[in-house]
Every structure is written in C-alpha cells, then in structure tokens.
Motif scaffolding. Sequence first.
Motif, PDB file in Angstrom:
ATOM      1  N   PHE A 133     -10.001  11.003  -2.122  1.00  0.00           N
ATOM      2  CA  PHE A 133     -10.030  10.736  -3.559  1.00  0.00           C
ATOM      3  C   PHE A 133      -9.481  11.917  -4.346  1.00  0.00           C
ATOM      4  CE2 PHE A 133     -14.213  12.180  -2.153  1.00  0.00           C
ATOM      5  CZ  PHE A 133     -14.536  13.186  -3.034  1.00  0.00           C
ATOM      6  N   ALA A 134      -9.230  11.676  -5.619  1.00  0.00           N
ATOM      7  CA  ALA A 134      -8.764  12.711  -6.536  1.00  0.00           C
ATOM      8  C   ALA A 134      -9.797  12.883  -7.648  1.00  0.00           C
ATOM      9  CB  ALA A 134      -7.410  12.342  -7.129  1.00  0.00           C
ATOM     10  N   LEU A 135     -10.043  14.125  -8.024  1.00  0.00           N
ATOM     11  CA  LEU A 135     -10.942  14.457  -9.135  1.00  0.00           C
ATOM     12  C   LEU A 135     -10.114  15.099 -10.238  1.00  0.00           C
ATOM     13  CD1 LEU A 135     -13.867  16.067  -7.103  1.00  0.00           C
ATOM     14  CD2 LEU A 135     -13.800  13.764  -8.073  1.00  0.00           C
ATOM     15  N   HIS A 136     -10.420  14.735 -11.481  1.00  0.00           N
ATOM     16  CA  HIS A 136      -9.671  15.228 -12.641  1.00  0.00           C
ATOM     17  C   HIS A 136     -10.647  15.863 -13.636  1.00  0.00           C
ATOM     18  CE1 HIS A 136      -7.519  11.753 -10.927  1.00  0.00           C
ATOM     19  NE2 HIS A 136      -6.443  12.494 -11.146  1.00  0.00           N
ATOM     20  N   PHE A 137     -10.365  17.103 -14.036  1.00  0.00           N
ATOM     21  CA  PHE A 137     -11.257  17.861 -14.917  1.00  0.00           C
ATOM     22  C   PHE A 137     -10.491  18.408 -16.112  1.00  0.00           C
ATOM     23  CE2 PHE A 137     -12.721  18.283 -10.585  1.00  0.00           C
ATOM     24  CZ  PHE A 137     -14.094  18.145 -10.652  1.00  0.00           C
ATOM     25  N   ALA A 165       0.078   7.899 -10.719  1.00  0.00           N
ATOM     26  CA  ALA A 165      -0.409   6.614 -11.207  1.00  0.00           C
ATOM     27  C   ALA A 165      -1.925   6.604 -11.407  1.00  0.00           C
ATOM     28  CB  ALA A 165      -0.001   5.493 -10.250  1.00  0.00           C
ATOM     29  N   ILE A 166      -2.651   7.426 -10.639  1.00  0.00           N
ATOM     30  CA  ILE A 166      -4.115   7.430 -10.767  1.00  0.00           C
ATOM     31  C   ILE A 166      -4.620   8.619 -11.592  1.00  0.00           C
ATOM     32  CG2 ILE A 166      -4.497   6.099  -8.676  1.00  0.00           C
ATOM     33  CD1 ILE A 166      -5.257   9.723  -8.518  1.00  0.00           C
ATOM     34  N   LYS A 167      -3.706   9.397 -12.129  1.00  0.00           N
ATOM     35  CA  LYS A 167      -4.066  10.577 -12.929  1.00  0.00           C
ATOM     36  C   LYS A 167      -4.733  10.122 -14.222  1.00  0.00           C
ATOM     37  CE  LYS A 167      -1.917  14.804 -14.659  1.00  0.00           C
ATOM     38  NZ  LYS A 167      -0.651  15.543 -14.713  1.00  0.00           N
ATOM     39  N   GLU A 168      -6.002  10.510 -14.400  1.00  0.00           N
ATOM     40  CA  GLU A 168      -6.737  10.095 -15.600  1.00  0.00           C
ATOM     41  C   GLU A 168      -7.806  11.129 -15.958  1.00  0.00           C
ATOM     42  OE1 GLU A 168      -9.667   6.518 -17.169  1.00  0.00           O
ATOM     43  OE2 GLU A 168      -8.464   6.191 -15.382  1.00  0.00           O
ATOM     44  N   ALA A 208      -7.369  20.382 -14.531  1.00  0.00           N
ATOM     45  CA  ALA A 208      -7.430  20.688 -13.101  1.00  0.00           C
ATOM     46  C   ALA A 208      -7.557  19.383 -12.331  1.00  0.00           C
ATOM     47  CB  ALA A 208      -8.612  21.602 -12.790  1.00  0.00           C
ATOM     48  N   ARG A 209      -6.871  19.334 -11.191  1.00  0.00           N
ATOM     49  CA  ARG A 209      -6.920  18.155 -10.326  1.00  0.00           C
ATOM     50  C   ARG A 209      -7.184  18.603  -8.897  1.00  0.00           C
ATOM     51  NH1 ARG A 209      -1.660  14.944 -10.645  1.00  0.00           N
ATOM     52  NH2 ARG A 209      -2.933  13.284  -9.775  1.00  0.00           N
ATOM     53  N   LEU A 210      -8.148  17.954  -8.254  1.00  0.00           N
ATOM     54  CA  LEU A 210      -8.491  18.247  -6.868  1.00  0.00           C
ATOM     55  C   LEU A 210      -8.235  17.010  -6.020  1.00  0.00           C
ATOM     56  CD1 LEU A 210     -11.963  20.027  -7.316  1.00  0.00           C
ATOM     57  CD2 LEU A 210      -9.677  21.051  -7.383  1.00  0.00           C
ATOM     58  N   PHE A 211      -7.641  17.206  -4.864  1.00  0.00           N
ATOM     59  CA  PHE A 211      -7.427  16.160  -3.875  1.00  0.00           C
ATOM     60  C   PHE A 211      -8.447  16.416  -2.769  1.00  0.00           C
ATOM     61  CE2 PHE A 211      -5.382  14.553  -0.014  1.00  0.00           C
ATOM     62  CZ  PHE A 211      -4.933  13.301  -0.414  1.00  0.00           C
ATOM     63  N   VAL A 212      -9.317  15.441  -2.496  1.00  0.00           N
ATOM     64  CA  VAL A 212     -10.447  15.654  -1.592  1.00  0.00           C
ATOM     65  C   VAL A 212     -10.395  14.658  -0.433  1.00  0.00           C
ATOM     66  CG1 VAL A 212     -12.962  15.766  -1.421  1.00  0.00           C
ATOM     67  CG2 VAL A 212     -11.837  16.394  -3.574  1.00  0.00           C
ATOM     68  N   VAL A 213     -10.620  15.173   0.772  1.00  0.00           N
ATOM     69  CA  VAL A 213     -10.726  14.334   1.959  1.00  0.00           C
ATOM     70  C   VAL A 213     -12.082  14.608   2.608  1.00  0.00           C
ATOM     71  CG1 VAL A 213      -9.761  13.773   4.218  1.00  0.00           C
ATOM     72  CG2 VAL A 213      -8.236  14.434   2.339  1.00  0.00           C
ATOM     73  N   LEU A 214     -12.869  13.554   2.800  1.00  0.00           N
ATOM     74  CA  LEU A 214     -14.126  13.652   3.526  1.00  0.00           C
ATOM     75  C   LEU A 214     -13.921  12.955   4.865  1.00  0.00           C
ATOM     76  CD1 LEU A 214     -16.683  12.659   0.727  1.00  0.00           C
ATOM     77  CD2 LEU A 214     -15.837  14.935   1.315  1.00  0.00           C
ATOM     78  N   ASN A 215     -13.930  13.722   5.953  1.00  0.00           N
ATOM     79  CA  ASN A 215     -13.773  13.173   7.295  1.00  0.00           C
ATOM     80  C   ASN A 215     -15.130  13.049   7.947  1.00  0.00           C
ATOM     81  OD1 ASN A 215     -10.915  13.011   7.421  1.00  0.00           O
ATOM     82  ND2 ASN A 215     -10.830  15.219   7.725  1.00  0.00           N
ATOM     83  N   LYS A 216     -15.454  11.867   8.396  1.00  0.00           N
ATOM     84  CA  LYS A 216     -16.724  11.660   9.075  1.00  0.00           C
ATOM     85  C   LYS A 216     -16.745  12.466  10.367  1.00  0.00           C
ATOM     86  CE  LYS A 216     -19.782   8.082  10.760  1.00  0.00           C
ATOM     87  NZ  LYS A 216     -19.966   6.663  11.014  1.00  0.00           N
ATOM     88  N   VAL A 217     -17.836  13.197  10.579  1.00  0.00           N
ATOM     89  CA  VAL A 217     -18.021  13.974  11.791  1.00  0.00           C
ATOM     90  C   VAL A 217     -18.667  13.050  12.819  1.00  0.00           C
ATOM     91  CG1 VAL A 217     -19.198  15.962  12.820  1.00  0.00           C
ATOM     92  CG2 VAL A 217     -18.279  16.120  10.505  1.00  0.00           C
ATOM     93  N   PRO A 218     -18.100  12.981  14.020  1.00  0.00           N
ATOM     94  CA  PRO A 218     -18.710  12.113  15.041  1.00  0.00           C
ATOM     95  C   PRO A 218     -20.143  12.530  15.319  1.00  0.00           C
ATOM     96  CG  PRO A 218     -16.568  12.928  15.770  1.00  0.00           C
ATOM     97  CD  PRO A 218     -16.921  13.663  14.512  1.00  0.00           C
TER      98      PRO A 218
END
Length: 113
Positions: A31-35, A8-11, A95-105
């Motif tokens: 988030f997802a990145l699309h190239f 649904a968010i593929k763009e 190309a599609r990338l699925f990205v997770v940024l986890n906050k480091v304590p």
Amino acid sequence: MSTISLQAIKEFHPERFTKRILFQHNGGVTFALHFLPGQQLPVHKHPGTDVIVLVMEGEGTLSLNGVEQEIRQEDVVCCSGEDTFAFHNTGSREARLFVVLNKVPDESYARDV
C-alpha cells in the motif's frame, strides 16, 4: 500480472493521512501512505510480517521501537512487524511512503521447507 499507477492513487486529505491498498496476496499487502506536513501515523505493529518502507517523496521522522531517526526520499527501511513503528511528516511538503508487509511463515512451515 497487475499494474497500478502510483500517480493514479496519489491522494492527500487535509484532516488525516491516507492509505491506498495496491495489492493483497498470500497474506501480504502492499500500500501507499500519503501525509501532508504535520500528519502522522501512530505507533503500531504488524505482527507476523516483515515490513519494508520506501520513502517515495518528502521526509519525516520514523520511530522504531521508540528510537527516532530522520528519513527522506529514496530511503528504504526494513524491520520486523513485531517492532513498534510510527511516522511523522516533519517536513515542509507532502510525504509518500510505499509499504510492503510480507507474511512471515509460521514455524511449522519453516520446519517443512
């Protein structure tokens, strides 16, 4: 619980890569990145986070601290947000990338745990 369809968010945009935020929680973001072929993510950092990248589709060149490597569908990369990071779709298809940024304590939190 939240559910979002990645289809649904593929763009894709002919002039630049696209970014679609899926979730933001406790200082982290997913988030997802699309190239399209030839598009690229410039060199940047995400200080204070751990970065996880899953290649959902396609392939390209990942630059991590200036060292380039080829990555392709189903590869997963994990690095520090202090590392310099870039991606270039050098493949012949989307190309599609699925990205997770986890906050480091922060250090004070880590000492308390």
